[in-house]
Design a protein around this motif. Structure first.
Motif, PDB file in Angstrom:
ATOM      1  N   ALA A 167       8.431  -8.779  -5.925  1.00  0.00           N
ATOM      2  CA  ALA A 167       7.102  -8.164  -5.907  1.00  0.00           C
ATOM      3  C   ALA A 167       7.138  -6.636  -5.786  1.00  0.00           C
ATOM      4  CB  ALA A 167       6.251  -8.771  -4.799  1.00  0.00           C
ATOM      5  N   PRO A 168       7.950  -6.056  -4.887  1.00  0.00           N
ATOM      6  CA  PRO A 168       7.964  -4.593  -4.800  1.00  0.00           C
ATOM      7  C   PRO A 168       8.381  -3.918  -6.104  1.00  0.00           C
ATOM      8  CG  PRO A 168       8.966  -5.548  -2.849  1.00  0.00           C
ATOM      9  CD  PRO A 168       8.793  -6.668  -3.826  1.00  0.00           C
ATOM     10  N   MET A 169       9.388  -4.470  -6.783  1.00  0.00           N
ATOM     11  CA  MET A 169       9.823  -3.872  -8.041  1.00  0.00           C
ATOM     12  C   MET A 169       8.787  -4.111  -9.145  1.00  0.00           C
ATOM     13  SD  MET A 169      11.976  -1.985  -9.550  1.00  0.00           S
ATOM     14  CE  MET A 169      13.266  -1.873  -8.315  1.00  0.00           C
ATOM     15  N   ARG A 170       8.153  -5.285  -9.122  1.00  0.00           N
ATOM     16  CA  ARG A 170       7.074  -5.527 -10.088  1.00  0.00           C
ATOM     17  C   ARG A 170       5.977  -4.481  -9.922  1.00  0.00           C
ATOM     18  NH1 ARG A 170       7.872 -10.594 -12.215  1.00  0.00           N
ATOM     19  NH2 ARG A 170       8.942 -12.096 -10.880  1.00  0.00           N
ATOM     20  N   LEU A 171       5.625  -4.202  -8.689  1.00  0.00           N
ATOM     21  CA  LEU A 171       4.579  -3.219  -8.407  1.00  0.00           C
ATOM     22  C   LEU A 171       4.954  -1.853  -8.972  1.00  0.00           C
ATOM     23  CD1 LEU A 171       1.869  -2.871  -6.699  1.00  0.00           C
ATOM     24  CD2 LEU A 171       3.363  -1.844  -4.986  1.00  0.00           C
ATOM     25  N   LYS A 172       6.169  -1.400  -8.717  1.00  0.00           N
ATOM     26  CA  LYS A 172       6.611  -0.093  -9.215  1.00  0.00           C
ATOM     27  C   LYS A 172       6.555  -0.031 -10.738  1.00  0.00           C
ATOM     28  CE  LYS A 172       9.889   0.947  -5.475  1.00  0.00           C
ATOM     29  NZ  LYS A 172      11.312   1.263  -5.185  1.00  0.00           N
ATOM     30  N   HIS A 178      15.883  -2.992 -13.427  1.00  0.00           N
ATOM     31  CA  HIS A 178      16.288  -4.057 -12.497  1.00  0.00           C
ATOM     32  C   HIS A 178      16.745  -5.256 -13.315  1.00  0.00           C
ATOM     33  CE1 HIS A 178      16.061  -7.196  -9.416  1.00  0.00           C
ATOM     34  NE2 HIS A 178      16.049  -6.244  -8.524  1.00  0.00           N
ATOM     35  N   PRO A 179      17.868  -5.882 -12.939  1.00  0.00           N
ATOM     36  CA  PRO A 179      18.368  -7.030 -13.711  1.00  0.00           C
ATOM     37  C   PRO A 179      17.435  -8.229 -13.690  1.00  0.00           C
ATOM     38  CG  PRO A 179      19.602  -6.758 -11.659  1.00  0.00           C
ATOM     39  CD  PRO A 179      18.762  -5.525 -11.816  1.00  0.00           C
ATOM     40  N   GLY A 180      16.494  -8.242 -12.749  1.00  0.00           N
ATOM     41  CA  GLY A 180      15.544  -9.348 -12.681  1.00  0.00           C
ATOM     42  C   GLY A 180      14.466  -9.297 -13.738  1.00  0.00           C
ATOM     43  N   PHE A 181      14.488  -8.244 -14.579  1.00  0.00           N
ATOM     44  CA  PHE A 181      13.481  -8.099 -15.616  1.00  0.00           C
ATOM     45  C   PHE A 181      14.151  -7.884 -16.975  1.00  0.00           C
ATOM     46  CE2 PHE A 181      11.748  -6.686 -11.603  1.00  0.00           C
ATOM     47  CZ  PHE A 181      10.549  -7.378 -11.527  1.00  0.00           C
ATOM     48  N   PRO A 182      14.809  -8.909 -17.487  1.00  0.00           N
ATOM     49  CA  PRO A 182      15.454  -8.768 -18.795  1.00  0.00           C
ATOM     50  C   PRO A 182      14.401  -8.654 -19.895  1.00  0.00           C
ATOM     51  CG  PRO A 182      15.464 -11.059 -18.113  1.00  0.00           C
ATOM     52  CD  PRO A 182      14.935 -10.279 -16.940  1.00  0.00           C
ATOM     53  N   ARG A 213       0.830  -1.201   0.000  1.00  0.00           N
ATOM     54  CA  ARG A 213       0.000   0.000   0.000  1.00  0.00           C
ATOM     55  C   ARG A 213       0.874   1.264   0.000  1.00  0.00           C
ATOM     56  NH1 ARG A 213      -5.226   0.903   1.416  1.00  0.00           N
ATOM     57  NH2 ARG A 213      -5.415  -1.264   2.104  1.00  0.00           N
ATOM     58  N   GLN A 214       1.830   1.332   0.907  1.00  0.00           N
ATOM     59  CA  GLN A 214       2.702   2.496   0.991  1.00  0.00           C
ATOM     60  C   GLN A 214       3.551   2.626  -0.268  1.00  0.00           C
ATOM     61  OE1 GLN A 214       2.693   4.909   3.172  1.00  0.00           O
ATOM     62  NE2 GLN A 214       4.397   5.990   2.213  1.00  0.00           N
ATOM     63  N   LEU A 215       4.051   1.512  -0.748  1.00  0.00           N
ATOM     64  CA  LEU A 215       4.872   1.514  -1.944  1.00  0.00           C
ATOM     65  C   LEU A 215       4.075   2.006  -3.155  1.00  0.00           C
ATOM     66  CD1 LEU A 215       7.733   0.779  -2.859  1.00  0.00           C
ATOM     67  CD2 LEU A 215       6.883  -1.513  -3.390  1.00  0.00           C
ATOM     68  N   SER A 216       2.816   1.639  -3.226  1.00  0.00           N
ATOM     69  CA  SER A 216       1.956   2.083  -4.327  1.00  0.00           C
ATOM     70  C   SER A 216       1.771   3.588  -4.296  1.00  0.00           C
ATOM     71  CB  SER A 216       0.593   1.393  -4.250  1.00  0.00           C
ATOM     72  OG  SER A 216       0.694   0.005  -4.426  1.00  0.00           O
ATOM     73  N   CYS A 217       1.515   4.122  -3.123  1.00  0.00           N
ATOM     74  CA  CYS A 217       1.325   5.567  -2.990  1.00  0.00           C
ATOM     75  C   CYS A 217       2.587   6.325  -3.381  1.00  0.00           C
ATOM     76  CB  CYS A 217       0.927   5.921  -1.563  1.00  0.00           C
ATOM     77  SG  CYS A 217      -0.726   5.369  -1.077  1.00  0.00           S
ATOM     78  N   GLU A 218       3.724   5.857  -2.891  1.00  0.00           N
ATOM     79  CA  GLU A 218       4.992   6.527  -3.198  1.00  0.00           C
ATOM     80  C   GLU A 218       5.283   6.482  -4.703  1.00  0.00           C
ATOM     81  OE1 GLU A 218       7.762   4.421  -0.816  1.00  0.00           O
ATOM     82  OE2 GLU A 218       7.190   5.414   1.064  1.00  0.00           O
ATOM     83  N   THR A 219       5.043   5.338  -5.316  1.00  0.00           N
ATOM     84  CA  THR A 219       5.334   5.186  -6.735  1.00  0.00           C
ATOM     85  C   THR A 219       4.405   6.043  -7.589  1.00  0.00           C
ATOM     86  OG1 THR A 219       6.067   2.913  -6.331  1.00  0.00           O
ATOM     87  CG2 THR A 219       5.590   3.527  -8.614  1.00  0.00           C
TER      88      THR A 219
END
Length: 260
Positions: A124-129, A182-186, A71-77
Motif C-alpha cells: 500500500a505505501p508504494m502504491r500510494l507513492k 519496485h519489483p512488486g509492480f511488474p 497521510r504523512q506519506l502522501s504529503c512527503e510524496t
C-alpha cells in the motif's frame, strides 16, 4: 505548495452495510459537485470501493491500511514530485479510499485534485507513492495545456485524440515507475499478438471521454508506457524533461515501431 490529505478509511471501518453504502454515495456527491470530470469520481468509487460492501472481512482489510501513516506519506510524496517537477498549482488535495484487489489506482479529476484507490496489502505505501506521481503528471499536463489553450482557463483543456491520450498516460506511467520502482509492480504483460490486435482495433483519431473510456485499458497503459520510454531512450532525456515536450512530439518522434 500546500498538500491537503483526506483519508476516508478510518470513517469506513466498522460501518454496517447500509451505512457504508450511504457514506460512499454522500462522498461521491460531495466530491463531484461542480467538478468537470464527475464520471471519473463516480466510476472510481463505484468500481473500486463500493464492492467491499459484499466482503464480510472488509474491516480487517481496512485495518491493513490504517497500520500505515498514509497521510504523512502522501504529503512527503507530493512535495517530492513537486520539487522535481514544479507546476503552477498552489494546493494539492489527495483523497484516499480503499480499493478491492482487482482494482486500484486513481484519477486526477481536476488539476491538483487526486482520488486514490489503494489496495489493502503490504504494498500500500508504494502504491500510494506511485499513484500520486502518476496523477501529479496529469496535473502538470493540464496546467501546461490550459495555458496554451487560454490564459484564463482554469479547468481541463480541449479533448485529446487517442494519440494524445497515449502520450499523456505514458508520461504518467513512466513517471511513477521511474520515481518509485519496485519489483512488486511488474509491467502488465502484453504479448506481440495482443499488441497487434490493439493497434488494429483502435481508432487513433477518436477523441474525448467516450474514446478514452473505450480504448484506455491495462493493455493501453502498458503500450503508452512503451511509447514514452522509447522517446526517452531515443532522445536521451529524463522523464522529468519529457514533461516539457508536447503530446505530438512524444508520440510521433518516439521511434516506437507500431505508431501510425
Amino acid at each position: 505548495m500546500y498538500v491537503k490529505v483526506f483519508n476516508y478509511v478510518p470513517e469506513l471501518i466498522r460501518l454496517g452495510d447500509a451505512d457504508y453504502t450511504q457514506y460512499l454515495d454522500d462522498l461521491t456527491e460531495e466530491l463531484s459537485a461542480n467538478q468537470p470530470k464527475q464520471w471519473m469520481i463516480r466510476a472510481s468509487i463505484e468500481n473500486a470501493t463500493k464492492p467491499f460492501v459484499a466482503d464480510p472481512n472488509r474491516d480487517q482489510s481496512f485495518q491493513k491500511l490504517l497500520d500505515f501513516d498514509l497521510r504523512q506519506l502522501s504529503c512527503e510524496t507530493a512535495n517530492h514530485v513537486f520539487h522535481l517537477l514544479p507546476c503552477p498549482i498552489d494546493d494539492i488535495s489527495i483523497h484516499i479510499l480503499p480499493a478491492i484487489e482487482s482494482k486500484g489506482g486513481g484519477c486526477c479529476y481536476a488539476p491538483g485534485k487526486f482520488l486514490l484507490g489503494i489496495r489493502c496489502d503490504e504494498l500500500a505505501p508504494m502504491r500510494l507513492k506511485r499513484n500520486i506521481a502518476h496523477e501529479y503528471s496529469h496535473t502538470v499536463r493540464y496546467t501546461q495545456e490550459a495555458l496554451i489553450d487560454s490564459p484564463n482557463k482554469s479547468v481541463f483543456p480541449s479533448s485529446k485524440t487517442m494519440r494524445g491520450y497515449l502520450a499523456y498516460e505514458g508520461l504518467a506511467m513512466v513517471l511513477g515507475d521511474s520515481l518509485y520502482p519496485h519489483p512488486g509492480f511488474p509491467p502488465y504483460e502484453v504479448s506481440a499478438e495482443s499488441e497487434a490486435a490493439f493497434w488494429e482495433k483502435i481508432d487513433l483519431d477518436a477523441s474525448g471521454t467516450d474514446a478514452y473510456i473505450r480504448y484506455i485499458s491495462k493493455r493501453a497503459y502498458e503500450i503508452s508506457s512503451r511509447i514514452v520510454s522509447s522517446y526517452l531512450a531515443k532522445h536521451e532525456i529524463s522523464i522529468v524533461e519529457a514533461h516539457s515536450r508536447t503530446d505530438k512530439e512524444l508520440y510521433w518522434k518516439s521511434g516506437y515501431p507500431f505508431i501510425r
